[in-house]
Design a protein around this motif. Structure first.
Motif, PDB file in Angstrom:
ATOM      1  N   ALA A 193       0.825  -1.209   0.000  1.00 53.75           N
ATOM      2  CA  ALA A 193       0.000   0.000   0.000  1.00 53.75           C
ATOM      3  C   ALA A 193       0.857   1.256   0.000  1.00 53.75           C
ATOM      4  CB  ALA A 193      -0.926  -0.012   1.211  1.00 53.75           C
ATOM      5  N   ALA A 194       1.918   1.245   0.776  1.00 57.13           N
ATOM      6  CA  ALA A 194       2.770   2.427   0.885  1.00 57.13           C
ATOM      7  C   ALA A 194       3.458   2.753  -0.436  1.00 57.13           C
ATOM      8  CB  ALA A 194       3.810   2.221   1.983  1.00 57.13           C
ATOM      9  N   LEU A 195       3.828   1.732  -1.199  1.00 60.27           N
ATOM     10  CA  LEU A 195       4.456   1.982  -2.493  1.00 60.27           C
ATOM     11  C   LEU A 195       3.498   2.650  -3.466  1.00 60.27           C
ATOM     12  CD1 LEU A 195       6.512  -1.288  -3.107  1.00 60.27           C
ATOM     13  CD2 LEU A 195       7.416   1.008  -2.682  1.00 60.27           C
ATOM     14  N   GLY A 196       2.211   2.301  -3.374  1.00 59.05           N
ATOM     15  CA  GLY A 196       1.214   2.928  -4.226  1.00 59.05           C
ATOM     16  C   GLY A 196       1.310   2.562  -5.687  1.00 59.05           C
ATOM     17  N   GLU A 197       1.927   1.432  -6.008  1.00 54.69           N
ATOM     18  CA  GLU A 197       2.135   1.049  -7.398  1.00 54.69           C
ATOM     19  C   GLU A 197       1.165  -0.017  -7.882  1.00 54.69           C
ATOM     20  OE1 GLU A 197       6.189  -0.142  -7.464  1.00 54.69           O
ATOM     21  OE2 GLU A 197       6.981   1.902  -7.316  1.00 54.69           O
ATOM     22  N   SER A 198       0.399  -0.632  -6.991  1.00 54.43           N
ATOM     23  CA  SER A 198      -0.500  -1.701  -7.394  1.00 54.43           C
ATOM     24  C   SER A 198      -1.742  -1.678  -6.511  1.00 54.43           C
ATOM     25  CB  SER A 198       0.200  -3.062  -7.303  1.00 54.43           C
ATOM     26  OG  SER A 198       0.741  -3.272  -6.013  1.00 54.43           O
ATOM     27  N   LEU A 199      -2.780  -2.349  -6.991  1.00 48.69           N
ATOM     28  CA  LEU A 199      -4.072  -2.338  -6.330  1.00 48.69           C
ATOM     29  C   LEU A 199      -4.115  -3.298  -5.139  1.00 48.69           C
ATOM     30  CD1 LEU A 199      -6.406  -2.474  -9.457  1.00 48.69           C
ATOM     31  CD2 LEU A 199      -6.171  -0.534  -7.904  1.00 48.69           C
ATOM     32  N   LEU A 200      -4.698  -2.843  -4.048  1.00 48.93           N
ATOM     33  CA  LEU A 200      -5.149  -3.715  -2.970  1.00 48.93           C
ATOM     34  C   LEU A 200      -6.669  -3.673  -3.002  1.00 48.93           C
ATOM     35  CD1 LEU A 200      -2.270  -2.574  -1.877  1.00 48.93           C
ATOM     36  CD2 LEU A 200      -3.064  -3.465   0.313  1.00 48.93           C
ATOM     37  N   LEU A 201      -7.294  -4.768  -3.390  1.00 46.41           N
ATOM     38  CA  LEU A 201      -8.744  -4.852  -3.437  1.00 46.41           C
ATOM     39  C   LEU A 201      -9.204  -5.683  -2.241  1.00 46.41           C
ATOM     40  CD1 LEU A 201      -9.377  -5.387  -7.260  1.00 46.41           C
ATOM     41  CD2 LEU A 201      -9.185  -3.258  -5.954  1.00 46.41           C
ATOM     42  N   LEU A 211      -6.075   1.815   7.901  1.00 49.76           N
ATOM     43  CA  LEU A 211      -4.701   1.647   8.381  1.00 49.76           C
ATOM     44  C   LEU A 211      -3.740   1.407   7.222  1.00 49.76           C
ATOM     45  CD1 LEU A 211      -5.197  -0.721  11.465  1.00 49.76           C
ATOM     46  CD2 LEU A 211      -4.763   1.751  11.521  1.00 49.76           C
ATOM     47  N   LEU A 212      -4.244   0.765   6.167  1.00 46.77           N
ATOM     48  CA  LEU A 212      -3.413   0.436   5.007  1.00 46.77           C
ATOM     49  C   LEU A 212      -3.484   1.484   3.909  1.00 46.77           C
ATOM     50  CD1 LEU A 212      -4.413  -3.327   4.615  1.00 46.77           C
ATOM     51  CD2 LEU A 212      -2.248  -2.451   5.505  1.00 46.77           C
ATOM     52  N   ALA A 213      -4.380   2.452   4.049  1.00 46.41           N
ATOM     53  CA  ALA A 213      -4.728   3.327   2.940  1.00 46.41           C
ATOM     54  C   ALA A 213      -3.506   3.921   2.264  1.00 46.41           C
ATOM     55  CB  ALA A 213      -5.651   4.441   3.422  1.00 46.41           C
ATOM     56  N   GLY A 214      -3.465   3.760   0.954  1.00 42.58           N
ATOM     57  CA  GLY A 214      -2.450   4.348   0.102  1.00 42.58           C
ATOM     58  C   GLY A 214      -3.132   4.820  -1.169  1.00 42.58           C
ATOM     59  N   PRO A 215      -2.386   5.166  -2.187  1.00 36.63           N
ATOM     60  CA  PRO A 215      -3.005   5.665  -3.416  1.00 36.63           C
ATOM     61  C   PRO A 215      -3.891   4.654  -4.128  1.00 36.63           C
ATOM     62  CG  PRO A 215      -0.685   6.273  -3.322  1.00 36.63           C
ATOM     63  CD  PRO A 215      -0.918   5.304  -2.210  1.00 36.63           C
ATOM     64  N   ARG A 216      -3.708   3.360  -3.867  1.00 32.59           N
ATOM     65  CA  ARG A 216      -4.481   2.351  -4.586  1.00 32.59           C
ATOM     66  C   ARG A 216      -5.050   1.284  -3.648  1.00 32.59           C
ATOM     67  NH1 ARG A 216      -0.734   4.430  -7.804  1.00 32.59           N
ATOM     68  NH2 ARG A 216      -1.235   4.779  -9.993  1.00 32.59           N
ATOM     69  N   THR A 217      -5.397   1.673  -2.452  1.00 30.48           N
ATOM     70  CA  THR A 217      -6.034   0.769  -1.503  1.00 30.48           C
ATOM     71  C   THR A 217      -7.541   0.972  -1.563  1.00 30.48           C
ATOM     72  OG1 THR A 217      -4.129   0.902  -0.024  1.00 30.48           O
ATOM     73  CG2 THR A 217      -6.189   0.064   0.911  1.00 30.48           C
ATOM     74  N   CYS A 218      -8.264  -0.043  -2.022  1.00 31.48           N
ATOM     75  CA  CYS A 218      -9.716   0.052  -2.192  1.00 31.48           C
ATOM     76  C   CYS A 218     -10.412  -0.996  -1.343  1.00 31.48           C
ATOM     77  CB  CYS A 218     -10.098  -0.133  -3.658  1.00 31.48           C
ATOM     78  SG  CYS A 218      -9.390   1.085  -4.776  1.00 31.48           S
ATOM     79  N   TRP A 219     -11.547  -0.613  -0.751  1.00 32.16           N
ATOM     80  CA  TRP A 219     -12.260  -1.492   0.177  1.00 32.16           C
ATOM     81  C   TRP A 219     -13.728  -1.536  -0.189  1.00 32.16           C
ATOM     82  CZ3 TRP A 219     -16.227  -0.336   3.743  1.00 32.16           C
ATOM     83  CH2 TRP A 219     -16.502  -1.333   4.705  1.00 32.16           C
ATOM     84  N   THR A 220     -14.349  -2.674   0.057  1.00 26.69           N
ATOM     85  CA  THR A 220     -15.793  -2.783  -0.088  1.00 26.69           C
ATOM     86  C   THR A 220     -16.350  -3.688   0.999  1.00 26.69           C
ATOM     87  OG1 THR A 220     -17.631  -3.328  -1.588  1.00 26.69           O
ATOM     88  CG2 THR A 220     -15.714  -4.763  -1.667  1.00 26.69           C
ATOM     89  N   PRO A 221     -17.525  -3.354   1.537  1.00 21.73           N
ATOM     90  CA  PRO A 221     -18.216  -4.315   2.397  1.00 21.73           C
ATOM     91  C   PRO A 221     -18.887  -5.369   1.527  1.00 21.73           C
ATOM     92  CG  PRO A 221     -19.582  -2.372   2.107  1.00 21.73           C
ATOM     93  CD  PRO A 221     -18.294  -2.109   1.360  1.00 21.73           C
ATOM     94  N   ALA A 222     -19.210  -6.506   2.111  1.00 21.62           N
ATOM     95  CA  ALA A 222     -19.954  -7.552   1.410  1.00 21.62           C
ATOM     96  C   ALA A 222     -21.043  -8.037   2.352  1.00 21.62           C
ATOM     97  CB  ALA A 222     -19.039  -8.699   0.997  1.00 21.62           C
ATOM     98  N   THR A 223     -22.254  -7.592   2.110  1.00 22.99           N
ATOM     99  CA  THR A 223     -23.363  -7.978   2.982  1.00 22.99           C
ATOM    100  C   THR A 223     -23.954  -9.326   2.581  1.00 22.99           C
ATOM    101  OG1 THR A 223     -24.873  -6.669   1.604  1.00 22.99           O
ATOM    102  CG2 THR A 223     -23.927  -5.595   3.532  1.00 22.99           C
TER     103      THR A 223
END
Length: 428
Positions: free
Chosen positions: A290-298, A318-330
């Protein structure tokens, strides 16, 4: 998982947010490499939003909503028209096609009228493999094909076979290039066959040997696909499982564009332990990526309660970087676009790296707020900064901002339950 007409079924291995999503159109949270070469490094914003849209064909209204909300969308292979619509509505959005690495399938929709469908959820069609390469169906120690338990008409393939690997890569890359997808979301980069079958692979004698054969095969498979994807200028994002068990696996398997964690913030011991993501080396590898910001964290958090919502979103922050993406799943079948009210709270940009307190609680400060996560299996205390209020944790189908509630004076410690988190923001 319930079966929907004309949609792709998929297995679940166990079975975004205001920061990036709010600026996606204006600033391009997931800008291209060419954009980045002429711009300052992207900022570590609060988790961006993504949609794992593989449950059923999206409606026109869902596509309009997705273009506003999400920075990354994953769709089934038969939804290329929807992908193009999203691009028209939001040229910066990244749209990946779903493909399974490890199975071929012969349920209705994948096979129609005795022939493989034009667009497959896998790389190799069931009928094509049956006719020309039956050896690509994995066999157990009795010589029988392996159908995944709980997922009828999903058949394990020989992911270790170089011929299968090359055929899968060639077919999928041709489709991705022809249709114009941004890349591939590759499902079932798994650690153990035991999630789907108790079978022992032919040529092995124990479960451990079976799993080793699969993992070694997938390691080589991903290298082959990744090289092809990079040459084509596309993204390759595998859904990699149980990386807390194998140090270095997340880092190795995310190197071609990113990786997906479908059990992010998952609680151990049937819901009585700590957060599984923080066990072993996984969280440290996620932080480094995440810190490198070069690839996606889905990241996907199964959210059946307000606590799971809080813990999942706060852990992603806590991990947020330029490409850290999160979604809930209900739900487990991803049938509808997902959104949490926590994604509307303007955390803004991270002003420090996540830090671990002596009692095990992790915290991080943002320009618009603060988050804390207790990943342990016991209640812990933490003292929040002054002047903040608790962000709402209500799930809502619209993006209306939830109410906030004040805390006692911030000099007073608060107690976080085991596997819980808190998100606090500046009052409006």
């Amino acid at each position: 998982m319930p079966k929907a007409a004309l949609t792709f079924e998929r297995p679940v291995v166990l079975r975004l947010a205001a920061g990036c999503a709010a600026v996606a159109l204006a600033a391009g949270c997931l800008a291209s490499s060419a954009d980045e070469s002429a711009a300052p490094p992207p900022k570590p914003l609060a988790p961006c939003a993504w949609w794992y849209g593989i449950g059923q064909p999206p409606t026109a209204d869902e596509l309009r909503l997705a273009a506003r909300r999400y920075d990354v969308v994953v769709l089934n292979a038969d939804q290329a028209a929807a992908m193009r619509t999203l691009r028209e509505l939001n040229p910066r959005i990244k749209v990946l096609v779903y493909k399974d690495l490890s199975s071929t399938r012969n349920y209705a929709g994948a096979v129609n009228g005795g022939e493989d469908a034009e667009f497959l959820p896998s790389g190799i069609g069931y009928v094509a493999a049956q006719r020309t390469h039956p050896e690509w169906f994995a066999a157990d120690s009795r010589g029988q094909r392996i159908e995944w338990q709980g997922y009828p008409k999903h058949w394990q393939m020989t992911v270790w076979d170089p011929a299968y690997q090359k055929a899968w890569t060639s077919a999928v890359m041709a489709e991705v290039t022809r249709e114009g997808w941004d890349g591939i979301l590759a499902d079932n980069d798994f650690n153990s066959l035991s999630h789907y079958s108790t079978a022992i692979l032919a040529g092995t004698t124990t479960e451990a040997e079976t799993d080793r054969k699969l993992r070694d095969g997938l390691d080589a498979f991903l290298s082959l696909i990744g090289d092809a994807v990079q040459k084509a200028g596309k993204l390759f994002v595998p859904n990699v499982s149980e990386t807390h068990l194998l140090p270095g696996r997340w880092t190795a398997h995310s190197r071609f564009g990113g990786a997906m964690e479908e059990n992010f913030g998952f609680r151990e011991d049937g819901g009585t332990g700590g957060l599984l993501t923080f066990r072993g080396n996984e969280f440290q590898e996620l932080r480094a990526q995440a810190a490198l910001g070069e690839s996606l964290l889905l990241l996907v958090t199964r959210t059946r309660s307000a606590q799971q919502h809080r813990a999942g979103y706060a852990s992603a922050a806590l991990l947020a970087g330029p490409r850290t993406c999160w979604t809930p799943a209900t739900t487990d079948d991803y049938r509808d676009p997902e959104w949490s009210a926590l994604q509307d709270n303007d955390l803004g940009e991270a002003v420090d790296a996540a830090g671990r307190q002596p009692n095990g609680v992790w915290t991080r400060t943002f320009t618009g707020g603060w988050v804390a996560v207790n990943p342990t299996s016991a209640a812990k205390t933490v003292t929040p900064p002054e002047g903040l209020v608790v962000a709402g944790a209500r799930t809502a189908p619209t993006s209306s901002a939830p109410p906030s509630s004040p805390l006692p004076p911030s000099s007073s410690p608060i107690t976080l339950a085991a596997a819980d988190g808190i998100v606090m923001v500046k009052p409006k």
